[in-house]
Design an enzyme around this catalytic site. Structure first.
Site, PDB file in Angstrom:
ATOM      1  N   GLY A  52      37.703 -11.444 -11.529  1.00 55.11           N
ATOM      2  CA  GLY A  52      37.592 -12.316 -12.709  1.00 55.11           C
ATOM      3  C   GLY A  52      36.165 -12.385 -13.197  1.00 55.11           C
ATOM      4  O   GLY A  52      35.234 -11.918 -12.539  1.00 55.11           O
ATOM      5  N   ARG A 103      30.534 -14.217 -14.207  1.00 58.00           N
ATOM      6  CA  ARG A 103      29.294 -14.594 -14.913  1.00 58.00           C
ATOM      7  C   ARG A 103      29.435 -14.289 -16.395  1.00 58.00           C
ATOM      8  O   ARG A 103      28.463 -13.936 -17.058  1.00 58.00           O
ATOM      9  CB  ARG A 103      28.110 -13.840 -14.328  1.00 58.00           C
ATOM     10  N   LYS A 112      27.589 -12.522 -21.286  1.00 53.17           N
ATOM     11  CA  LYS A 112      27.489 -12.038 -19.904  1.00 53.17           C
ATOM     12  C   LYS A 112      26.173 -12.562 -19.327  1.00 53.17           C
ATOM     13  O   LYS A 112      25.121 -12.349 -19.931  1.00 53.17           O
ATOM     14  CB  LYS A 112      27.525 -10.514 -19.914  1.00 53.17           C
ATOM     15  N   ARG A 119      28.286  -9.393 -25.672  1.00 55.74           N
ATOM     16  CA  ARG A 119      29.001  -8.119 -25.673  1.00 55.74           C
ATOM     17  C   ARG A 119      30.207  -8.227 -26.597  1.00 55.74           C
ATOM     18  O   ARG A 119      30.917  -9.238 -26.577  1.00 55.74           O
ATOM     19  CB  ARG A 119      29.433  -7.831 -24.241  1.00 55.74           C
ATOM     20  N   ARG A 121      41.652  -5.161 -18.719  1.00 53.22           N
ATOM     21  CA  ARG A 121      41.321  -4.078 -17.800  1.00 53.22           C
ATOM     22  C   ARG A 121      42.563  -3.686 -17.012  1.00 53.22           C
ATOM     23  O   ARG A 121      43.538  -4.454 -16.961  1.00 53.22           O
ATOM     24  CB  ARG A 121      40.269  -4.561 -16.789  1.00 53.22           C
ATOM     25  N   ASP A 149      38.645  -2.625 -12.252  1.00 47.95           N
ATOM     26  CA  ASP A 149      38.284  -3.801 -13.061  1.00 47.95           C
ATOM     27  C   ASP A 149      37.281  -3.435 -14.159  1.00 47.95           C
ATOM     28  O   ASP A 149      37.021  -4.246 -15.044  1.00 47.95           O
ATOM     29  CB  ASP A 149      37.729  -4.929 -12.179  1.00 47.95           C
ATOM     30  N   ASP A 177      31.254  -2.235 -18.958  1.00 54.00           N
ATOM     31  CA  ASP A 177      30.494  -2.611 -17.770  1.00 54.00           C
ATOM     32  C   ASP A 177      29.451  -1.585 -17.376  1.00 54.00           C
ATOM     33  O   ASP A 177      29.612  -0.813 -16.446  1.00 54.00           O
ATOM     34  CB  ASP A 177      31.419  -2.945 -16.594  1.00 54.00           C
TER      35      ASP A 177
HETATM   36  P1  AMP Z   1      30.685  -5.616 -11.762  1.00 55.53           P
HETATM   37  O1  AMP Z   1      30.326  -4.756 -10.604  1.00 55.53           O
HETATM   38  O2  AMP Z   1      29.519  -6.013 -12.634  1.00 55.53           O
HETATM   39  O3  AMP Z   1      31.815  -5.078 -12.558  1.00 55.53           O
HETATM   40  O4  AMP Z   1      31.156  -7.014 -11.155  1.00 55.53           O
HETATM   41  C1  AMP Z   1      32.205  -7.116 -10.229  1.00 55.53           C
HETATM   42  C2  AMP Z   1      32.594  -8.566 -10.084  1.00 55.53           C
HETATM   43  O5  AMP Z   1      31.504  -9.336  -9.590  1.00 55.53           O
HETATM   44  C3  AMP Z   1      33.026  -9.231 -11.379  1.00 55.53           C
HETATM   45  O6  AMP Z   1      34.069 -10.103 -11.070  1.00 55.53           O
HETATM   46  C4  AMP Z   1      31.782  -9.965 -11.805  1.00 55.53           C
HETATM   47  O7  AMP Z   1      32.080 -11.071 -12.632  1.00 55.53           O
HETATM   48  C5  AMP Z   1      31.208 -10.411 -10.466  1.00 55.53           C
HETATM   49  N1  AMP Z   1      29.762 -10.624 -10.530  1.00 55.53           N
HETATM   50  C6  AMP Z   1      28.797  -9.688 -10.654  1.00 55.53           C
HETATM   51  N2  AMP Z   1      27.585 -10.241 -10.643  1.00 55.53           N
HETATM   52  C7  AMP Z   1      27.750 -11.576 -10.542  1.00 55.53           C
HETATM   53  C8  AMP Z   1      26.873 -12.711 -10.493  1.00 55.53           C
HETATM   54  N3  AMP Z   1      25.557 -12.577 -10.559  1.00 55.53           N
HETATM   55  N4  AMP Z   1      27.444 -13.927 -10.380  1.00 55.53           N
HETATM   56  C9  AMP Z   1      28.767 -14.082 -10.304  1.00 55.53           C
HETATM   57  N5  AMP Z   1      29.632 -13.061 -10.342  1.00 55.53           N
HETATM   58  C10 AMP Z   1      29.151 -11.831 -10.456  1.00 55.53           C
HETATM   59 MG    MG Z   2      32.964  -5.443 -13.963  1.00 53.34          MG
END
Ligand code: AMP
Ligand code: MG
Length: 463
Positions: A83, A86, A106, A170, A177, A242, A252
């Site tokens: 989900g 952030r 984001k 964004r 997804r 995702d 992403d």
């Molecule tokens: P990503 O690798 O950026 O696609 O992120 C994978 C998951 O980690 C997603 O659910 C993001 O929302 C969560 N996520 C990534 N960075 C953070 C952060 N700094 N704080 C909270 N959730 C994060």
């Molecule tokens: Mg992601």
């Protein structure tokens, strides 16, 4: 001001958590995309208002902020709940072309899906995503867009230490997804899986006939997308389910990068130890992701065994679609309008030579377009004979082989400068990359391959 029409917020409440972004201390607008703002109806906002709105401090009338629920396979392992940890979907607008677009922040604060994360982003990855996603758009690759970047006036803490926080706005055709389907499939929640399937069909592929029609449409879009990435030497770096958009957009931008020296095994991401998402693996992973999509969709099918058979056929077709799109694009890169399977060897021979000689991917194809002698002499002879049959191959090659890509060392240099408050390199990259197929004398340094001491070998996830 745009009229918001928030179709996602009208879906059942299990699809998301409604909540506002967490306000930040001192928002400052550091980048704003005027052209895109005009398309979306945000052109009248003053810079001060933009800073407030695109930091999440001010919610405009009609916005209904929410964090979306999804699941996903991360590096092959299924995580039943991810989900937006952030991110906040502020709402949807119908743009000047009549298309529905998501407006998402984001780095806008924690949500119930944040797990151990702080809900924030730092300036480096925000500027990286801004530059690279806009460059992809200018190259003609389906992608999410960047509307704004705002610094928050707050420090956030990462491995490197204390860093300036930032929020990216964004824009996407949607943020649905493969993982959005997977979350309901994994829960055996067939009712909401069906609702999501109908919603995705209506929103993106109105002609698609049921779940299998949706699968067919997404496979076709993903096949074209992956071939487009390959044709520009782009490595996404985190092709988790995702991060795989149903709309077929690149989404992403984390540890992504464009290759300099060509090698099919090239990996940039510091966390991709096994090379799962290496350049040359991307077609295989796209197929794997679509198998996961099919597995999720199948939960709603009345006759699963027949559905598995049909889905397998669709995946087989996709494999051919990737090859055909790859052949078409790489054919054009060497001056052939409609490459035939017989042309495959000619393309492969050049790529083999490029990987053996560590030729720069972008410069090699651009030099070919500019009439330079490229490749071993026997290849040049074969190639000249083949393109002699084509009408104006130079113009074709110049229209598909960019002079400019966001080279990793230039992106890193831009981030380092921005951390000092110098946005000149950001502006130069933005300007050069807006017309990537046109040679621009002022920007020769952005077209050049990195010197040995300039090479940036790895990218970090930047969360
Ligand atoms: P990503 O690798 O950026 O696609 O992120 C994978 C998951 O980690 C997603 O659910 C993001 O929302 C969560 N996520 C990534 N960075 C953070 C952060 N700094 N704080 C909270 N959730 C994060
Ligand atoms: Mg992601």
């Amino acid at each position: 001001m745009p009229d918001f029409d928030n179709s996602y917020a009208r879906l059942p409440s299990v699809f998301y958590t409604k909540l506002a972004p967490t306000p930040v201390k001192a928002p400052q607008l550091v980048a704003f995309n005027d052209g895109l703002a005009a398309e979306l109806g945000f052109a009248q906002l003053s810079p001060e208002q933009c800073a407030q709105v695109f930091a999440g401090n001010e919610i405009l009338g009609g916005m209904q902020p929410l964090a979306q629920l999804y699941a996903g396979h991360q590096f092959g392992n299924f995580v039943p709940q991810l989900g937006d940890g952030r991110a906040h979907l502020l709402g949807e607008v119908i743009d000047s072309a009549g298309l529905r677009r998501d407006i998402q922040l984001k780095g806008s604060g924690p949500t119930p899906y944040s797990r151990r994360g702080d809900g924030r982003a730092w300036l480096g990855p925000v500027l990286r995503e801004y530059i690279v996603s806009e460059a992809m758009h200018a190259l003609g690759v389906p992608t999410t867009r960047a509307l704004a970047a705002v610094t928050t006036g707050e420090k956030i803490y990462r491995e490197q230490g204390a860093l300036p926080g930032a929020v990216l706005t964004r824009i996407a055709s949607s943020h649905i997804r493969v993982g959005t389907f997977q979350v309901f499939a994994a829960r055996g929640d067939v009712e909401n899986l069906k609702i999501l399937t109908d919603y995705a069909i209506q929103r993106h592929y109105p002609d698609a006939d049921g779940p299998l029609g949706l699968l067919r449409a997404v496979c076709a879009a993903q096949a074209e997308l992956i071939a487009a990435w390959m044709s520009f030497g782009f490595i996404h770096g985190v092709m988790n389910t995702d991060n795989c958009s149903i709309a077929g957009e690149t989404i992403d931008y984390g540890p992504c990068a464009f290759m300099d020296a060509f090698h099919p095994g090239r990996v940039f991401s510091s966390i991709d130890h096994g090379g799962r998402y290496a350049f040359g693996n991307q077609p295989r992973i796209a197929l794997w992701n679509m198998v996961q999509f099919a597995n999720a969709l199948i939960h709603q099918m009345p006759e699963p065994s027949q559905a598995v058979k049909d889905a397998n056929e669709i995946i087989d077709v996709m494999s051919g679609q990737i090859q055909a799109a790859w052949l078409r694009r790489f054919g054009q890169k060497i001056g052939i309008h409609n490459a035939e399977p017989d042309d495959f060897d000619l393309i492969e021979a050049l790529l083999t030579w490029m990987s053996e000689t560590q030729a720069d991917f972008t410069k090699t194809f651009r030099a070919l377009a500019d009439g330079a002698a490229i490749g071993p002499s026997d290849w040049q002879v074969r190639w000249s004979a083949r393109v002699a049959q084509e009408a104006d191959p130079e113009t074709l090659m110049q229209s598909v082989n960019p002079a400019y890509i966001p080279r990793n060392h230039r992106v890193e240099e831009m981030i380092t400068a921005a951390l000092r408050g110098d946005y000149h390199p950001f502006a130069a990259l933005q300007d050069a990359l807006a017309t990537p197929f046109t040679a621009q004398p002022d920007y020769a340094h952005l077209a050049a391959a990195p010197n040995e001491d300039e090479i940036v070998p790895a990218t970090f996830c930047g969360t």
